[in-house]
Design an enzyme around this catalytic site. Sequence first.
Site, PDB file in Angstrom:
ATOM      1  N   CYS A  70     -57.279   9.487 116.774  1.00 29.18           N
ATOM      2  CA  CYS A  70     -55.959   9.904 116.271  1.00 29.18           C
ATOM      3  C   CYS A  70     -55.095  10.535 117.350  1.00 29.18           C
ATOM      4  O   CYS A  70     -53.882  10.648 117.197  1.00 29.18           O
ATOM      5  CB  CYS A  70     -56.116  10.845 115.091  1.00 29.18           C
ATOM      6  SG  CYS A  70     -56.949  10.022 113.723  1.00 29.18           S
ATOM      7  N   ASN A 122     -53.164   7.372 106.891  1.00 30.15           N
ATOM      8  CA  ASN A 122     -53.520   7.684 108.272  1.00 30.15           C
ATOM      9  C   ASN A 122     -53.717   6.367 109.033  1.00 30.15           C
ATOM     10  O   ASN A 122     -54.691   5.659 108.806  1.00 30.15           O
ATOM     11  CB  ASN A 122     -54.797   8.523 108.269  1.00 30.15           C
ATOM     12  CG  ASN A 122     -55.219   8.974 109.650  1.00 30.15           C
ATOM     13  OD1 ASN A 122     -54.700   8.510 110.660  1.00 30.15           O
ATOM     14  ND2 ASN A 122     -56.176   9.889 109.695  1.00 30.15           N
ATOM     15  N   HIS A 137     -49.435  14.147 113.736  1.00 28.12           N
ATOM     16  CA  HIS A 137     -50.355  13.096 113.282  1.00 28.12           C
ATOM     17  C   HIS A 137     -50.461  13.190 111.767  1.00 28.12           C
ATOM     18  O   HIS A 137     -50.525  14.289 111.201  1.00 28.12           O
ATOM     19  CB  HIS A 137     -51.725  13.291 113.937  1.00 28.12           C
ATOM     20  CG  HIS A 137     -52.760  12.390 113.368  1.00 28.12           C
ATOM     21  ND1 HIS A 137     -52.590  11.024 113.294  1.00 28.12           N
ATOM     22  CD2 HIS A 137     -53.977  12.650 112.814  1.00 28.12           C
ATOM     23  CE1 HIS A 137     -53.658  10.483 112.734  1.00 28.12           C
ATOM     24  NE2 HIS A 137     -54.508  11.446 112.430  1.00 28.12           N
TER      25      HIS A 137
HETATM   26  O1  UT7 Z   1     -57.247  11.740 111.371  1.00 30.36           O
HETATM   27  C1  UT7 Z   1     -58.438  12.228 111.881  1.00 30.36           C
HETATM   28  C2  UT7 Z   1     -58.697  13.603 111.433  1.00 30.36           C
HETATM   29  N1  UT7 Z   1     -59.029  13.616 110.042  1.00 30.36           N
HETATM   30  C3  UT7 Z   1     -58.576  14.589 109.270  1.00 30.36           C
HETATM   31  O2  UT7 Z   1     -57.823  15.402 109.741  1.00 30.36           O
HETATM   32  C4  UT7 Z   1     -59.056  14.639 107.850  1.00 30.36           C
HETATM   33  C5  UT7 Z   1     -59.502  16.038 107.517  1.00 30.36           C
HETATM   34  N2  UT7 Z   1     -60.063  16.176 106.183  1.00 30.36           N
HETATM   35  C6  UT7 Z   1     -59.319  16.048 105.051  1.00 30.36           C
HETATM   36  O3  UT7 Z   1     -58.152  15.707 105.116  1.00 30.36           O
HETATM   37  C7  UT7 Z   1     -59.943  16.402 103.739  1.00 30.36           C
HETATM   38  O4  UT7 Z   1     -61.176  17.047 103.964  1.00 30.36           O
HETATM   39  C8  UT7 Z   1     -60.178  15.196 102.789  1.00 30.36           C
HETATM   40  C9  UT7 Z   1     -58.845  14.685 102.271  1.00 30.36           C
HETATM   41  C10 UT7 Z   1     -60.908  14.086 103.528  1.00 30.36           C
HETATM   42  C11 UT7 Z   1     -60.986  15.625 101.582  1.00 30.36           C
HETATM   43  O5  UT7 Z   1     -60.340  16.698 100.916  1.00 30.36           O
HETATM   44  P1  UT7 Z   1     -61.148  18.023 100.507  1.00 30.36           P
HETATM   45  O6  UT7 Z   1     -60.187  18.889  99.811  1.00 30.36           O
HETATM   46  O7  UT7 Z   1     -61.789  18.556 101.755  1.00 30.36           O
HETATM   47  O8  UT7 Z   1     -62.194  17.479  99.488  1.00 30.36           O
HETATM   48  P2  UT7 Z   1     -63.801  17.510  99.555  1.00 30.36           P
HETATM   49  O9  UT7 Z   1     -64.298  16.497 100.527  1.00 30.36           O
HETATM   50  O10 UT7 Z   1     -64.271  18.906  99.692  1.00 30.36           O
HETATM   51  O11 UT7 Z   1     -64.129  17.053  98.110  1.00 30.36           O
HETATM   52  C12 UT7 Z   1     -63.816  17.836  96.952  1.00 30.36           C
HETATM   53  C13 UT7 Z   1     -64.322  17.122  95.736  1.00 30.36           C
HETATM   54  C14 UT7 Z   1     -65.781  16.693  95.863  1.00 30.36           C
HETATM   55  O12 UT7 Z   1     -66.374  16.812  94.593  1.00 30.36           O
HETATM   56  P3  UT7 Z   1     -67.306  18.068  94.213  1.00 30.36           P
HETATM   57  O13 UT7 Z   1     -68.364  18.079  95.250  1.00 30.36           O
HETATM   58  O14 UT7 Z   1     -66.381  19.251  94.311  1.00 30.36           O
HETATM   59  O15 UT7 Z   1     -67.733  17.737  92.838  1.00 30.36           O
HETATM   60  C15 UT7 Z   1     -65.699  15.258  96.245  1.00 30.36           C
HETATM   61  O16 UT7 Z   1     -66.836  14.527  95.851  1.00 30.36           O
HETATM   62  O17 UT7 Z   1     -63.578  15.913  95.539  1.00 30.36           O
HETATM   63  C16 UT7 Z   1     -64.477  14.811  95.492  1.00 30.36           C
HETATM   64  N3  UT7 Z   1     -63.825  13.635  96.104  1.00 30.36           N
HETATM   65  C17 UT7 Z   1     -63.003  12.832  95.433  1.00 30.36           C
HETATM   66  N4  UT7 Z   1     -62.568  12.827  94.158  1.00 30.36           N
HETATM   67  C18 UT7 Z   1     -61.718  11.867  93.792  1.00 30.36           C
HETATM   68  C19 UT7 Z   1     -63.914  13.220  97.374  1.00 30.36           C
HETATM   69  N5  UT7 Z   1     -63.154  12.118  97.541  1.00 30.36           N
HETATM   70  C20 UT7 Z   1     -62.583  11.860  96.359  1.00 30.36           C
HETATM   71  C21 UT7 Z   1     -61.696  10.877  95.913  1.00 30.36           C
HETATM   72  N6  UT7 Z   1     -61.286  10.896  94.632  1.00 30.36           N
HETATM   73  N7  UT7 Z   1     -61.247   9.900  96.718  1.00 30.36           N
END
Ligand code: UT7
Length: 336
Positions: free
Chosen positions: A114, A285, A255
């Site tokens: 990125c 992204n 980004h």
């Molecule tokens: O470009 C390169 C650099 N990359 C980044 O900067 C990305 C950085 N990370 C992020 O943007 C975020 O961490 C994400 C958008 C990838 C994820 O968001 P989050 O708020 O950190 O969610 P999480 O991974 O902690 O997941 C929260 C909950 C989980 O369920 P439980 O464990 O709380 O029951 C996940 O299983 O949301 C669930 N979950 C989803 N639910 C619906 C994860 N993905 C999804 C989804 N739809 N697509």
Amino acid sequence: MGKRRATITAVGHYVPEKILSNHDLEKMVDTNDEWIRTRTGISERRILEQGATSDLCVRAIESLLAQRKIEATDIDLIIVATITPDMFFPATACVVQDKIGARNAWGFDLSAACSGFLYALVTGAQFVESGVYSKVIVVGADKMSSIIDYTDRNTCILFGDAAAAVLLEATEEEGFGILDHRLYSDGSGGSGLHMKGGGSLNPASHETIDRRMHYVYQDGKAVYKAAIKGMADVSAEVMERNNLKGNDIAWLVPHQANLRIIDATAERMGLDPSKVMINIDKYGNTTAATIPLCLSEWWQCGKLKRGQNIVLSSFGAGYTWGAVLIKWSLVNSAKP
Ligand code: UT7
């Protein structure tokens, strides 16, 4: 006359026509539009159905050449920032050079995920500032759909395909062009965001395919924490080094990985949200393409103007991160 600096003298982009919306993804994995929009800011992304990363590059570069009214044979160097090259080798830059007929250019690919565009921009700028070359194309392009597992809801909602390119030329106008940069790497973050299969560590085999190792893996939470700090810190650092306050900046070009990371960076910089370029809602992204894609869209609609201070800022796999300060030198005749 001031110091010889590199400046952007044209900018172009290409996004494929096919749209993959949050509602489409609801039918593919266990997710929903509301979750995706509130957690990431993304509503839809573009998918290249036929062709490769080089084809995205060619379309973006063609629009740039037309804008600057020059021929491909005028180009000295092409740097392609990508993590989805057409093939491991030859370099996508060579494929692009051939496809556009840039017979007088050499080129290479640069892999910084990125942050690829910022790394490539700073690299290209060195060749212009030194006086070695007069016309350098820097393109950020990724066909992320080629390495995304569309059964993994953690990653498939995030990424899309696009390319965008800038032309770098010299300026001696005092205080214009690429004025400063800070770039960083921290390889200890490698396990947070990577693709395990296909390289020399895990060459392609039935086993690597069965274990789904040819797809993007991301530890979202770990990367999120590092990105929030990395992007905000480096953006603030570039402002401080140049004695700039929030009011002095016309645009933050961040980004586009997550709207929450973008908001945190803008807040740290003391910027009004209206000064932040955001198109993550439309494209998700697009890895190396996000920053020049914003520049190109804002340029086309007449909002990017000569004399504006802009800060480009990124964070991505590696980890890699950085920020670049530009005083925009091109006169914009498009009506905002
Ligand atoms: O470009 C390169 C650099 N990359 C980044 O900067 C990305 C950085 N990370 C992020 O943007 C975020 O961490 C994400 C958008 C990838 C994820 O968001 P989050 O708020 O950190 O969610 P999480 O991974 O902690 O997941 C929260 C909950 C989980 O369920 P439980 O464990 O709380 O029951 C996940 O299983 O949301 C669930 N979950 C989803 N639910 C619906 C994860 N993905 C999804 C989804 N739809 N697509």
